[in-house]
Each structure stands twice: as structure tokens, then as C-alpha cells.
Motif scaffolding. Sequence first.
Motif, PDB file in Angstrom:
ATOM      1  N   MET A 145       0.816  -1.211   0.000  1.00  0.00           N
ATOM      2  CA  MET A 145       0.000   0.000   0.000  1.00  0.00           C
ATOM      3  C   MET A 145       0.851   1.263   0.000  1.00  0.00           C
ATOM      4  O   MET A 145       2.010   1.267   0.418  1.00  0.00           O
ATOM      5  CB  MET A 145      -0.899   0.009   1.227  1.00  0.00           C
ATOM      6  CG  MET A 145      -1.927  -1.101   1.238  1.00  0.00           C
ATOM      7  SD  MET A 145      -3.292  -0.742   2.377  1.00  0.00           S
ATOM      8  CE  MET A 145      -4.419  -2.069   1.964  1.00  0.00           C
ATOM      9  N   GLU A 146       0.233   2.316  -0.459  1.00  0.00           N
ATOM     10  CA  GLU A 146       0.787   3.657  -0.274  1.00  0.00           C
ATOM     11  C   GLU A 146      -0.354   4.553   0.179  1.00  0.00           C
ATOM     12  O   GLU A 146      -1.519   4.263  -0.081  1.00  0.00           O
ATOM     13  CB  GLU A 146       1.425   4.192  -1.545  1.00  0.00           C
ATOM     14  CG  GLU A 146       0.496   4.450  -2.698  1.00  0.00           C
ATOM     15  CD  GLU A 146       1.215   5.031  -3.909  1.00  0.00           C
ATOM     16  OE1 GLU A 146       0.591   5.834  -4.629  1.00  0.00           O
ATOM     17  OE2 GLU A 146       2.395   4.693  -4.127  1.00  0.00           O
ATOM     18  N   GLY A 147      -0.012   5.616   0.889  1.00  0.00           N
ATOM     19  CA  GLY A 147      -1.086   6.459   1.403  1.00  0.00           C
ATOM     20  C   GLY A 147      -0.580   7.594   2.266  1.00  0.00           C
ATOM     21  O   GLY A 147       0.532   8.111   2.060  1.00  0.00           O
ATOM     22  N   VAL A 148      -1.388   7.939   3.259  1.00  0.00           N
ATOM     23  CA  VAL A 148      -1.127   9.118   4.083  1.00  0.00           C
ATOM     24  C   VAL A 148      -1.361   8.788   5.553  1.00  0.00           C
ATOM     25  O   VAL A 148      -2.332   8.099   5.904  1.00  0.00           O
ATOM     26  CB  VAL A 148      -2.049  10.288   3.673  1.00  0.00           C
ATOM     27  CG1 VAL A 148      -1.911  11.451   4.646  1.00  0.00           C
ATOM     28  CG2 VAL A 148      -1.723  10.743   2.257  1.00  0.00           C
ATOM     29  N   LEU A 149      -0.478   9.285   6.373  1.00  0.00           N
ATOM     30  CA  LEU A 149      -0.588   9.169   7.832  1.00  0.00           C
ATOM     31  C   LEU A 149      -0.706  10.583   8.395  1.00  0.00           C
ATOM     32  O   LEU A 149       0.055  11.468   8.008  1.00  0.00           O
ATOM     33  CB  LEU A 149       0.667   8.477   8.370  1.00  0.00           C
ATOM     34  CG  LEU A 149       0.730   8.066   9.835  1.00  0.00           C
ATOM     35  CD1 LEU A 149      -0.161   6.848  10.066  1.00  0.00           C
ATOM     36  CD2 LEU A 149       2.164   7.715  10.217  1.00  0.00           C
ATOM     37  N   TRP A 150      -1.683  10.791   9.283  1.00  0.00           N
ATOM     38  CA  TRP A 150      -1.793  12.068   9.994  1.00  0.00           C
ATOM     39  C   TRP A 150      -1.485  11.810  11.469  1.00  0.00           C
ATOM     40  O   TRP A 150      -1.995  10.856  12.058  1.00  0.00           O
ATOM     41  CB  TRP A 150      -3.200  12.654   9.865  1.00  0.00           C
ATOM     42  CG  TRP A 150      -3.451  13.344   8.558  1.00  0.00           C
ATOM     43  CD1 TRP A 150      -4.004  12.815   7.437  1.00  0.00           C
ATOM     44  CD2 TRP A 150      -3.138  14.714   8.247  1.00  0.00           C
ATOM     45  NE1 TRP A 150      -4.069  13.751   6.440  1.00  0.00           N
ATOM     46  CE2 TRP A 150      -3.543  14.927   6.905  1.00  0.00           C
ATOM     47  CE3 TRP A 150      -2.559  15.769   8.959  1.00  0.00           C
ATOM     48  CZ2 TRP A 150      -3.389  16.159   6.260  1.00  0.00           C
ATOM     49  CZ3 TRP A 150      -2.414  16.991   8.332  1.00  0.00           C
ATOM     50  CH2 TRP A 150      -2.824  17.181   7.001  1.00  0.00           C
ATOM     51  N   VAL A 151      -0.627  12.651  12.038  1.00  0.00           N
ATOM     52  CA  VAL A 151      -0.254  12.479  13.446  1.00  0.00           C
ATOM     53  C   VAL A 151      -0.446  13.793  14.184  1.00  0.00           C
ATOM     54  O   VAL A 151      -0.348  14.877  13.604  1.00  0.00           O
ATOM     55  CB  VAL A 151       1.215  12.018  13.592  1.00  0.00           C
ATOM     56  CG1 VAL A 151       1.430  10.705  12.854  1.00  0.00           C
ATOM     57  CG2 VAL A 151       2.188  13.083  13.097  1.00  0.00           C
ATOM     58  N   ASN A 152      -0.764  13.676  15.468  1.00  0.00           N
ATOM     59  CA  ASN A 152      -0.773  14.843  16.344  1.00  0.00           C
ATOM     60  C   ASN A 152       0.657  15.016  16.845  1.00  0.00           C
ATOM     61  O   ASN A 152       1.114  14.276  17.711  1.00  0.00           O
ATOM     62  CB  ASN A 152      -1.742  14.634  17.508  1.00  0.00           C
ATOM     63  CG  ASN A 152      -1.881  15.868  18.376  1.00  0.00           C
ATOM     64  OD1 ASN A 152      -0.891  16.420  18.843  1.00  0.00           O
ATOM     65  ND2 ASN A 152      -3.105  16.307  18.609  1.00  0.00           N
ATOM     66  N   ALA A 153       1.380  15.956  16.240  1.00  0.00           N
ATOM     67  CA  ALA A 153       2.795  16.121  16.544  1.00  0.00           C
ATOM     68  C   ALA A 153       3.030  16.584  17.980  1.00  0.00           C
ATOM     69  O   ALA A 153       4.062  16.281  18.583  1.00  0.00           O
ATOM     70  CB  ALA A 153       3.426  17.109  15.565  1.00  0.00           C
ATOM     71  N   LYS A 154       2.071  17.315  18.549  1.00  0.00           N
ATOM     72  CA  LYS A 154       2.224  17.819  19.909  1.00  0.00           C
ATOM     73  C   LYS A 154       2.111  16.689  20.919  1.00  0.00           C
ATOM     74  O   LYS A 154       2.923  16.586  21.850  1.00  0.00           O
ATOM     75  CB  LYS A 154       1.166  18.894  20.187  1.00  0.00           C
ATOM     76  CG  LYS A 154       1.284  19.543  21.549  1.00  0.00           C
ATOM     77  CD  LYS A 154       0.251  20.652  21.714  1.00  0.00           C
ATOM     78  CE  LYS A 154       0.375  21.344  23.061  1.00  0.00           C
ATOM     79  NZ  LYS A 154      -0.636  22.427  23.220  1.00  0.00           N
ATOM     80  N   GLN A 155       1.114  15.831  20.758  1.00  0.00           N
ATOM     81  CA  GLN A 155       0.906  14.728  21.693  1.00  0.00           C
ATOM     82  C   GLN A 155       1.588  13.435  21.244  1.00  0.00           C
ATOM     83  O   GLN A 155       1.595  12.460  21.965  1.00  0.00           O
ATOM     84  CB  GLN A 155      -0.596  14.475  21.873  1.00  0.00           C
ATOM     85  CG  GLN A 155      -1.349  15.638  22.473  1.00  0.00           C
ATOM     86  CD  GLN A 155      -2.761  15.256  22.853  1.00  0.00           C
ATOM     87  OE1 GLN A 155      -3.020  14.188  23.383  1.00  0.00           O
ATOM     88  NE2 GLN A 155      -3.708  16.155  22.597  1.00  0.00           N
ATOM     89  N   LYS A 156       2.127  13.453  20.029  1.00  0.00           N
ATOM     90  CA  LYS A 156       2.799  12.276  19.453  1.00  0.00           C
ATOM     91  C   LYS A 156       1.864  11.074  19.414  1.00  0.00           C
ATOM     92  O   LYS A 156       2.210   9.982  19.863  1.00  0.00           O
ATOM     93  CB  LYS A 156       4.085  11.943  20.232  1.00  0.00           C
ATOM     94  CG  LYS A 156       5.164  13.001  20.106  1.00  0.00           C
ATOM     95  CD  LYS A 156       6.471  12.559  20.725  1.00  0.00           C
ATOM     96  CE  LYS A 156       7.561  13.593  20.491  1.00  0.00           C
ATOM     97  NZ  LYS A 156       8.854  13.174  21.083  1.00  0.00           N
ATOM     98  N   ARG A 157       0.662  11.303  18.860  1.00  0.00           N
ATOM     99  CA  ARG A 157      -0.323  10.235  18.714  1.00  0.00           C
ATOM    100  C   ARG A 157      -0.762  10.134  17.260  1.00  0.00           C
ATOM    101  O   ARG A 157      -0.823  11.134  16.546  1.00  0.00           O
ATOM    102  CB  ARG A 157      -1.556  10.491  19.603  1.00  0.00           C
ATOM    103  CG  ARG A 157      -1.262  10.512  21.094  1.00  0.00           C
ATOM    104  CD  ARG A 157      -0.714   9.190  21.610  1.00  0.00           C
ATOM    105  NE  ARG A 157      -1.583   8.051  21.375  1.00  0.00           N
ATOM    106  CZ  ARG A 157      -2.437   7.571  22.278  1.00  0.00           C
ATOM    107  NH1 ARG A 157      -2.543   8.142  23.466  1.00  0.00           N
ATOM    108  NH2 ARG A 157      -3.168   6.494  22.004  1.00  0.00           N
ATOM    109  N   LEU A 158      -1.093   8.921  16.852  1.00  0.00           N
ATOM    110  CA  LEU A 158      -1.636   8.698  15.515  1.00  0.00           C
ATOM    111  C   LEU A 158      -3.066   9.207  15.462  1.00  0.00           C
ATOM    112  O   LEU A 158      -3.854   8.952  16.365  1.00  0.00           O
ATOM    113  CB  LEU A 158      -1.614   7.212  15.181  1.00  0.00           C
ATOM    114  CG  LEU A 158      -0.246   6.549  15.022  1.00  0.00           C
ATOM    115  CD1 LEU A 158      -0.432   5.057  14.765  1.00  0.00           C
ATOM    116  CD2 LEU A 158       0.525   7.191  13.888  1.00  0.00           C
TER     117      LEU A 158
END
Length: 279
Positions: free
Chosen positions: A170-183
Motif C-alpha cells: 500500500m501507499e497512502g497518508v498518515l496524519w499524526v498529532n505532533a504535539k501529543q505524538k499520537r496517531l
Amino acid sequence: MDRVTTALALAGLLFASLRSSQTVSEPLPANEFVRQIIDNEVQAEQNDHSHWMLRLDTQKSGKAEVREVVETKDGDLDWLISVNGKSLAEAEQRERERGLQRLVSNPAELQKSQREKGEDVARSHRLLKMLPDAFVFDYGERRGDFQEMKFKPNPHFRPPSHEAAAFHAMEGVLWVNAKQKRLSEISGHLTRSVKFGGGLLGHLDAGGQFYVKQEEVQPGYWELAVLNVDLKGRALFFKTIGVQEKMERSRFRRVQDDLTAPQGAKLLYQQVRTASGGV
């Protein structure tokens, strides 16, 4: 002369300070950033012993079901509220209540459910830990605390399992909360078809896709909110999810961490009576 020396020294310190701040502000290599996020995500999940009551909507094999679910330390309990938009008849409700009572009084059945849930969590963690090695990541756009990370298969990675092979295609996109370091979100699509055991164990066609979303349901507590899987083909190794399934979890209310199965069943009865069978 002293003034000139002092000025040069101050200029040097200022230059060093600016150079240091520039170095600090430089982003981590994309894959290393994702690795830190994954490590924190797995650690946070392992340390989270909270239990929740929630609404579960599923669509599978042409059937839409709505359930009320309560998590307990003995296992998860649920109450079917409606099927394809229709509330259960009174006789079906009574049968559901008897079934729930049988489940609560059968620890072995609950333990089996807990084992299956534990296997799901372990499988999820294995796949998560694989992400930084299986894919090549690049930074995308930034939206406040949320950072987009685009990924594509790492050609040097050798999948250790059938599930990993499907994931790696697969290929795609990951969004993360950079402040809390959570997916927060992950979405992907199969760029090529995948065969297992030369096709004897199944296959997945190119173009299949999946979407997973987590939400912060209370400060510091993140829970799975959406799971959409639409993989065309036949994969015998998928156990707990089908290759075509939609699931939404909502209306999270926290319950006590040491809630027992009998206590959870009582909460379900109260919730169903309060809702009067409504969806």
C-alpha cells in the motif's frame, strides 16, 4: 581594542546561538519522526487501562447493525439495538437479555473474547512497529498540531507475514498529532495485486483501500473511532475483520477501570431502558 574584542565575541556568540537554534528547528528525518510517533503510540496504548461505554455501528455483508458496548475487566459486552435501521422486536430483546445473562455467567466465553481482543491488539502493534521499516515517509502539509506524512512501500523491506505483505503493498497518508505524538488517521490503497501462497491462500486485487481514524475522546485518552476496509479479493488469513467492512465507534462515556461483567451488564440494561430501544 578591548571594545573591538568584546564586540567580536558577542557577535560570535550571537552567530553560534543562531546556528544552534537553526539546527534545533530542523525537522527529523521523516522515517525517524514516524518511528518516534509509533513508539509513543504503542507505549500509550499499553499504559491505558481505561474502559468505556460506547455506540458501535457496523456494516458488513449488506447488514447494518447498531450496538451499545461496554468494556469491562472481564471482557466486552454488547447489546444489539437495531438491524438495518429497525429496532428489535420485544421477543428478540428478551432473547438478547437472556443471552447476555448467559455470557456473564460463563467466564470461559468471556475469557475467549478477551484472548481474541488481545490477539487483535498484538497484531495491531506488530503492524504499527513495522511502519518505519516497511515504508518510505515524506513530510506533507501541516494543520495546527497535525502533521501529514505521505508513505510508499520501501523496496528493500521483506514482509515477514501475509498481513505484512498486504500492508506493504500500500501507499497512502498518515496524519499524526505532533504535539501529543499520537496517531490520528491512516489511509492507504493497494498499488498492486498481492497473492498468498501462489494464490492458494488467497489474493487481494490492486485498488483496495482502508481508512482508520483515532480520536481524543477525553483529554489524554485516544480511541479507535472509524475503521473502513474495502479490499477486493479473497484473503484467508484475515480473522477478526472482513475484507469489506465499515465500523464507527462514538458516544464514548468512561466507566470505572475495574468494572466487572455483572456491573457492565447492569449498565447496558440501564442504557437500553433509557433509550427505550431507540437508535
